[in-house]
Design a protein around this motif. Structure first.
Motif, PDB file in Angstrom:
ATOM      1  N   ALA A  89      46.589  34.825  51.078  1.00 27.48           N
ATOM      2  CA  ALA A  89      45.482  35.767  50.945  1.00 27.48           C
ATOM      3  C   ALA A  89      44.174  35.036  50.671  1.00 27.48           C
ATOM      4  CB  ALA A  89      45.771  36.765  49.821  1.00 27.48           C
ATOM      5  N   THR A  90      43.071  35.691  50.948  1.00 30.71           N
ATOM      6  CA  THR A  90      41.757  35.158  50.584  1.00 30.71           C
ATOM      7  C   THR A  90      41.315  35.773  49.259  1.00 30.71           C
ATOM      8  OG1 THR A  90      40.593  36.884  51.811  1.00 30.71           O
ATOM      9  CG2 THR A  90      41.081  34.834  52.980  1.00 30.71           C
ATOM     10  N   LEU A  91      40.402  35.086  48.584  1.00 39.24           N
ATOM     11  CA  LEU A  91      39.907  35.535  47.286  1.00 39.24           C
ATOM     12  C   LEU A  91      38.392  35.664  47.341  1.00 39.24           C
ATOM     13  CD1 LEU A  91      40.068  36.098  44.203  1.00 39.24           C
ATOM     14  CD2 LEU A  91      40.034  33.608  43.867  1.00 39.24           C
ATOM     15  N   ARG A  92      37.890  36.773  46.821  1.00 37.77           N
ATOM     16  CA  ARG A  92      36.459  36.975  46.637  1.00 37.77           C
ATOM     17  C   ARG A  92      36.191  37.389  45.197  1.00 37.77           C
ATOM     18  NH1 ARG A  92      33.487  37.628  51.462  1.00 37.77           N
ATOM     19  NH2 ARG A  92      34.805  37.705  53.336  1.00 37.77           N
ATOM     20  N   VAL A  93      35.029  37.037  44.706  1.00 33.51           N
ATOM     21  CA  VAL A  93      34.573  37.469  43.390  1.00 33.51           C
ATOM     22  C   VAL A  93      33.307  38.276  43.614  1.00 33.51           C
ATOM     23  CG1 VAL A  93      33.758  36.724  41.126  1.00 33.51           C
ATOM     24  CG2 VAL A  93      35.570  35.435  42.290  1.00 33.51           C
ATOM     25  N   HIS A  94      33.261  39.493  43.042  1.00 32.00           N
ATOM     26  CA  HIS A  94      32.157  40.405  43.358  1.00 32.00           C
ATOM     27  C   HIS A  94      31.609  41.045  42.089  1.00 32.00           C
ATOM     28  CE1 HIS A  94      29.904  42.875  46.254  1.00 32.00           C
ATOM     29  NE2 HIS A  94      29.988  43.821  45.327  1.00 32.00           N
ATOM     30  N   ALA A  95      30.286  40.951  41.903  1.00 35.23           N
ATOM     31  CA  ALA A  95      29.597  41.593  40.767  1.00 35.23           C
ATOM     32  C   ALA A  95      30.286  41.265  39.446  1.00 35.23           C
ATOM     33  CB  ALA A  95      29.514  43.105  40.971  1.00 35.23           C
ATOM     34  N   LEU A  96      30.666  40.015  39.283  1.00 32.25           N
ATOM     35  CA  LEU A  96      31.381  39.600  38.076  1.00 32.25           C
ATOM     36  C   LEU A  96      30.413  39.419  36.912  1.00 32.25           C
ATOM     37  CD1 LEU A  96      34.057  38.596  36.754  1.00 32.25           C
ATOM     38  CD2 LEU A  96      33.368  36.277  37.447  1.00 32.25           C
ATOM     39  N   ALA A  97      30.788  39.961  35.751  1.00 30.15           N
ATOM     40  CA  ALA A  97      30.045  39.760  34.510  1.00 30.15           C
ATOM     41  C   ALA A  97      31.040  39.365  33.426  1.00 30.15           C
ATOM     42  CB  ALA A  97      29.309  41.037  34.107  1.00 30.15           C
ATOM     43  N   LEU A  98      30.780  38.245  32.763  1.00 27.95           N
ATOM     44  CA  LEU A  98      31.650  37.764  31.694  1.00 27.95           C
ATOM     45  C   LEU A  98      30.939  37.949  30.365  1.00 27.95           C
ATOM     46  CD1 LEU A  98      32.902  34.476  33.400  1.00 27.95           C
ATOM     47  CD2 LEU A  98      34.136  36.645  33.187  1.00 27.95           C
ATOM     48  N   GLU A  99      31.611  38.629  29.447  1.00 29.11           N
ATOM     49  CA  GLU A  99      31.021  38.952  28.158  1.00 29.11           C
ATOM     50  C   GLU A  99      32.056  38.774  27.062  1.00 29.11           C
ATOM     51  OE1 GLU A  99      29.940  43.003  28.704  1.00 29.11           O
ATOM     52  OE2 GLU A  99      28.643  42.620  30.437  1.00 29.11           O
ATOM     53  N   GLY A 100      31.610  38.727  25.820  1.00 28.31           N
ATOM     54  CA  GLY A 100      32.502  38.726  24.671  1.00 28.31           C
ATOM     55  C   GLY A 100      33.546  37.631  24.715  1.00 28.31           C
ATOM     56  N   VAL A 113      41.559  28.640  40.221  1.00 27.75           N
ATOM     57  CA  VAL A 113      41.714  29.412  41.460  1.00 27.75           C
ATOM     58  C   VAL A 113      40.358  29.806  42.040  1.00 27.75           C
ATOM     59  CG1 VAL A 113      43.954  30.312  40.687  1.00 27.75           C
ATOM     60  CG2 VAL A 113      41.899  31.706  40.405  1.00 27.75           C
ATOM     61  N   LEU A 114      39.331  29.907  41.192  1.00 30.35           N
ATOM     62  CA  LEU A 114      38.007  30.283  41.712  1.00 30.35           C
ATOM     63  C   LEU A 114      37.421  29.212  42.608  1.00 30.35           C
ATOM     64  CD1 LEU A 114      36.213  32.086  38.753  1.00 30.35           C
ATOM     65  CD2 LEU A 114      37.743  33.009  40.508  1.00 30.35           C
ATOM     66  N   GLU A 115      37.908  27.970  42.491  1.00 31.68           N
ATOM     67  CA  GLU A 115      37.443  26.917  43.381  1.00 31.68           C
ATOM     68  C   GLU A 115      37.806  27.215  44.833  1.00 31.68           C
ATOM     69  OE1 GLU A 115      35.538  24.602  42.509  1.00 31.68           O
ATOM     70  OE2 GLU A 115      35.834  24.196  40.366  1.00 31.68           O
ATOM     71  N   ARG A 116      38.781  28.087  45.035  1.00 33.46           N
ATOM     72  CA  ARG A 116      39.247  28.408  46.390  1.00 33.46           C
ATOM     73  C   ARG A 116      38.719  29.743  46.886  1.00 33.46           C
ATOM     74  NH1 ARG A 116      45.557  27.943  45.767  1.00 33.46           N
ATOM     75  NH2 ARG A 116      45.471  28.417  48.007  1.00 33.46           N
ATOM     76  N   ALA A 117      37.797  30.341  46.140  1.00 31.62           N
ATOM     77  CA  ALA A 117      37.260  31.642  46.549  1.00 31.62           C
ATOM     78  C   ALA A 117      36.382  31.519  47.786  1.00 31.62           C
ATOM     79  CB  ALA A 117      36.460  32.258  45.404  1.00 31.62           C
ATOM     80  N   ALA A 118      36.492  32.483  48.673  1.00 34.62           N
ATOM     81  CA  ALA A 118      35.652  32.501  49.874  1.00 34.62           C
ATOM     82  C   ALA A 118      34.206  32.804  49.524  1.00 34.62           C
ATOM     83  CB  ALA A 118      36.184  33.547  50.858  1.00 34.62           C
ATOM     84  N   ALA A 119      33.979  33.564  48.444  1.00 38.18           N
ATOM     85  CA  ALA A 119      32.625  33.897  48.010  1.00 38.18           C
ATOM     86  C   ALA A 119      32.670  34.284  46.539  1.00 38.18           C
ATOM     87  CB  ALA A 119      32.036  35.030  48.835  1.00 38.18           C
ATOM     88  N   ILE A 120      31.642  33.877  45.799  1.00 44.18           N
ATOM     89  CA  ILE A 120      31.518  34.243  44.386  1.00 44.18           C
ATOM     90  C   ILE A 120      30.141  34.846  44.186  1.00 44.18           C
ATOM     91  CG2 ILE A 120      31.485  33.416  41.994  1.00 44.18           C
ATOM     92  CD1 ILE A 120      33.315  31.142  42.815  1.00 44.18           C
ATOM     93  N   ARG A 121      30.119  36.131  43.825  1.00 44.78           N
ATOM     94  CA  ARG A 121      28.855  36.835  43.578  1.00 44.78           C
ATOM     95  C   ARG A 121      28.884  37.349  42.144  1.00 44.78           C
ATOM     96  NH1 ARG A 121      27.093  40.271  48.831  1.00 44.78           N
ATOM     97  NH2 ARG A 121      25.129  40.150  47.688  1.00 44.78           N
TER      98      ARG A 121
END
Length: 314
Positions: A89-100, A113-121
């Motif tokens: 499968a492919t991986l995308r990250v979309h509208a990610l917000a990291l808090e707390g 695994v995020l190193e292999r993401a097709a796109a990180i937004r």
């Protein structure tokens, strides 16, 4: 097109989650319905629930999306994403917000695994700073506060009185009260031009939830704007809140205000998207409103301001 699995923390728990996941639904290529890992029995139109932690057969795309506050939830999403990548499968990250807790200094298990993401937004610069601290080398793009572009729904605003209205969204809880209570004189001076205006709550969380910004706004208004009329009191009923409010309707309410006073970044971003001036009140240790107004500084409607009220006598 193969199926797409959406991984989020407590999907649709509040209006921010609903706004960001709906944005993903509208802007990511996928064959409907969009599968979403959730403990809930149902999901909004266009989504289909699947049990958390599972990887249904036929998944060709996995999307990690929305705001994460809990470290275990983030690591669980990374784990499922890694298993999906192993199946092709492919991986995308979309509208990610990291808090707390999710944004702690130590990198979470499975972050590679995020190193292999097709796109990180990403939703905000703070999240980019966190990923940089975790030494993530994959390129990431900031799409700041994308929920501000939702089209407003004026359904709830139609019955509001004529004249200027003050929109209010203040995070609740004892820590927040300890922050604003000694600053009441400064806050009264700040909001003196709005004396006598009715107050419209802009609650982003279900009533009773930790940080409930409807009760927080009510307590704040009673202290800072005593005697001001309180609009839409029925929203204090959790069932009414869930049935009546949506990100689009919240934006419709914000659009009806003369000014919005808030320390909630969702309320601020929706008001900015509607062209309404925002008074961002920096209170306590939470700096999300600071990040929001700083990031959207070039889009702030005239009259907007970030305020750091000081404690002191009247």
């Amino acid at each position: 097109m193969t199926a797409t699995l959406l991984l989020a923390e407590a999907p649709f728990r509040d209006l921010l989650s609903r706004a960001l996941l709906t944005h993903a639904q509208l802007h990511l290529p996928h064959a409907p319905p969009l599968l979403v890992a959730t403990r809930a029995a149902g999901a909004p139109p266009g989504f289909a629930p699947v049990p958390p932690g599972t990887l249904p057969p036929g998944i060709g795309q996995v999307v990690i999306a929305g705001a994460f506050l809990d470290r275990a939830a983030l690591e669980g999403a990374l784990n499922v994403a890694g298993r999906a990548l192993a199946t092709g499968a492919t991986l995308r990250v979309h509208a990610l917000a990291l808090e707390g807790e999710a944004a702690r200094r130590e990198a979470p298990a499975g972050i590679e695994v995020l190193e292999r993401a097709a796109a990180i937004r990403l939703r905000d610069h703070r999240t980019l700073n966190v990923l940089t601290l975790w030494r993530l080398a994959a390129p990431a793009r900031i799409d700041p506060y994308p929920e501000r572009h939702v089209l407003p729904d004026p359904a709830l605003a139609a019955g509001l009185p004529a004249g200027p209205i003050l929109g209010l969204a203040i995070r609740g809880g004892e820590e927040m009260r300890r922050s604003w209570a000694p600053r009441v004189p400064a806050l009264r001076r700040l909001l003196a031009p709005a004396a006598g205006w009715p107050v419209l709550p802009l609650p982003t969380l279900p009533p009773g939830m930790t940080g409930d910004d409807l009760s927080g706004s009510h307590d704040f208004a009673e202290a800072v704007l005593p005697g001001a009329p309180w609009l839409l009191p029925e929203l204090a009923d959790p069932a009414v809140w869930r049935r009546q409010l949506s990100p689009a309707r919240l934006k419709g309410l914000a659009a009806r205000c003369r000014v919005v006073v808030t320390n909630r970044d969702l309320a601020a971003s929706l008001a900015i998207g509607a062209g309404v001036p925002v008074l961002g009140i920096a209170l306590g240790a939470d700096r999300r409103i600071v990040s929001c107004l700083a990031t959207l500084a070039n889009e702030l409607p005239r009259g907007s301001e970030l305020v750091h009220p000081r404690p002191g006598p009247a």
